[in-house]
Enzyme design. Structure first.
Site, PDB file in Angstrom:
ATOM      1  NE  ARG A  25      -3.858  -2.240   2.144  1.00 24.74           N
ATOM      2  CZ  ARG A  25      -3.728  -3.708   1.879  1.00 24.74           C
ATOM      3  NH1 ARG A  25      -2.745  -4.370   1.776  1.00 24.74           N
ATOM      4  NH2 ARG A  25      -5.031  -4.471   1.794  1.00 24.74           N
ATOM      5  N   GLY A  92      -1.525 -11.723  -5.036  1.00 27.46           N
ATOM      6  CA  GLY A  92      -2.933 -11.407  -5.085  1.00 27.46           C
ATOM      7  C   GLY A  92      -3.546 -10.105  -4.551  1.00 27.46           C
ATOM      8  CD  GLN A 167      -6.155  -9.874  -1.298  1.00 23.71           C
ATOM      9  OE1 GLN A 167      -6.707 -10.343  -2.355  1.00 23.71           O
ATOM     10  NE2 GLN A 167      -4.710 -10.241  -1.089  1.00 23.71           N
ATOM     11  CG  ASP A 313      -2.460 -14.550   5.455  1.00 23.47           C
ATOM     12  OD1 ASP A 313      -2.951 -15.388   4.438  1.00 23.47           O
ATOM     13  OD2 ASP A 313      -2.061 -13.516   4.799  1.00 23.47           O
TER      14      ASP A 313
END
EC number: 2.5.1.19
Length: 426
Positions: A25, A92, A167, A313
């Site tokens: 970001r 991704g 996302q 994750d």
């Protein structure tokens, strides 16, 4: 091939590489901002380098030396139409967030990635961007890459997301910053909020109300200095190592402790683990602390519901910890694992079973039996960085040597992982 020996103890004071989500970001927002953005603590892993590469192809000057990056921002409409496809590699985050940015641009772009990206679902992002007015196509009506995007004038929407995905939320918010009116996203559970925090650091007004976040179109970003904290998802592997190797203790400095990411801390404590937060502080809107972790006897628990997006994750390495906990650990509501770099339910079960662990797959998670002695094995990371690292932690407690094939995937998020493991293992 990565070789791991059984460890007697884990000791030391360490730092982990910069946070992957925040590094992505910082580069993206720096490129869209007006003026210069400097980034320290950047994660120079393959995924984040893909983000840099994409913006360079659109005419943005980015200088990167190790974990130091300088981005010469040109404002939201300073990007140039790329002459080649944008290759996101294995990332991704890059393709989904970039889809939101590209939806606002007055030109055509094609984005693609590697074999793993080609299997990951894109319609969850493409659908709402189409509703806003972007022209987007891809294989199977936009379900898979490559994606062809022709951006333009967008209309703000109020979107009810069926999944709690940072996302998806981020792509819609980024498109919303250049859409007419207000754009809002409502999620079933809170997902990571790095986008909201960093947009605010870049001068954007973001409104949060419960599970809804909204932005008004036409806002500008201003370049600034960003300091990226250590990635808690990387720290999770070291936390797990301390928990499973008796007599261990470790101080992990400068770790991001964003509440949308600290599910791993909650789980370790719920299992009976000793983990203290020291020197808590706020840096660029993000909470940061040093973690003091001490080996503890763990017990099995049930992990389900709202906490899952906060530790999605970390589930592979939580499964490793669970093999050394007293009693059974049940993980539910984690269907999202099936659409990660690999089907992580199937991969964790197949690889952990090679050590002799008692682990059973379910439709939405797994059941792990403890406490189990593990035996060294030959493991295949299947090209998934988190599987490779989780199995390396299992190797620290397995009798004999563990060999991990396809270990180069680990560089995606944790360059220098093996060297650090050797340094802290005794």
């Amino acid at each position: 091939m990565l070789r791991v020996q059984q460890a007697k103890q884990i000791k030391g004071t360490v730092r982990v590489p910069g946070d992957k989500s925040i590094s992505h970001r910082a580069v993206m927002f720096g490129a869209l901002a007006e003026g210069t953005t400097t980034i320290e603590g950047f994660l120079p892993g393959a995924d984040c380098l893909s983000t840099i590469s994409c913006f360079r192809r659109m005419g943005i000057e980015i200088e990167q030396q190790g974990d130091a990056v300088t981005v010469q921002g040109k404002g939201w409409y300073g990007l140039q139409e790329p002459s080649q496809h944008l290759d996101v590699g294995n990332s991704g985050t890059t393709i989904r967030l970039m889809a939101g940015i590209m939806a606002t641009q007055p030109f055509h772009v094609v984005m693609e990635g590697d074999e793993s990206i080609a299997k990951r679902p894109m319609r969850r992002v493409i659908g709402p961007l189409r509703q806003m007015g972007a022209k987007i196509d891809g294989r199977k009506d936009g379900e898979y890459t490559p994606l062809s995007i022709r951006g333009g004038k967008l209309q703000g929407i109020a979107y009810q997301s069926p999944v709690a995905s940072a996302q998806v939320k981020s792509a819609i918010m980024l498109a919303g910053l250049q859409a007419k009116g207000v754009t809002s996203v409502t999620e079933p559970h809170l997902s990571r909020d790095h986008t909201e925090r960093m947009l605010q650091a870049f001068g954007v007004q973001v409104v949060r109300d419960g599970l809804t976040v909204s932005v008004e179109g036409g806002q500008k970003l201003k370049g600034r200095a960003i300091s990226v904290p250590g990635d808690i998802s990387s720290a999770a592997f070291l936390i797990a190592a301390v928990m499973v190797v008796p007599g261990s203790s470790l101080l992990i400095e400068n770790v991001g402790i964003n509440p949308s990411r600290t599910g791993i801390i909650d789980v370790v404590k719920a299992m009976g683990g000793s983990l203290e937060l020291l020197n808590e502080r706020i840096v660029n809107e993000e909470p940061v602390a040093d973690l003091l972790v001490t080996h503890s006897e763990l017990h099995g628990i049930e992990i389900a519901g709202d906490i899952i997006p906060r530790l999605i994750d970390e589930i592979p390495v939580i499964a490793v910890m669970a093999t050394q906990a007293k009693g059974q650990t049940v993980i539910r509501d984690a269907e999202e694992l099936k659409v990660k770099e690999t089907d992580r339910i199937a991969t964790v079960v197949s690889q952990l079973s090679k050590f002799g662990a008692k682990v059973t797959p379910t439709d939405d998670g797994m059941i792990i039996g403890g406490k189990t002695g593990l035996t060294g094995a030959i493991i295949d990371s299947m090209g998934d960085h988190r599987i490779g690292m989780a199995m390396a932690i299992a190797g620290l407690i397995a009798e004999g040597e563990t060999k991990i094939e396809n270990d180069e995937a680990i560089d995606v998020s944790f360059p220098g992982f093996h060297d650090l493991l050797v340094k802290i293992s005794q």
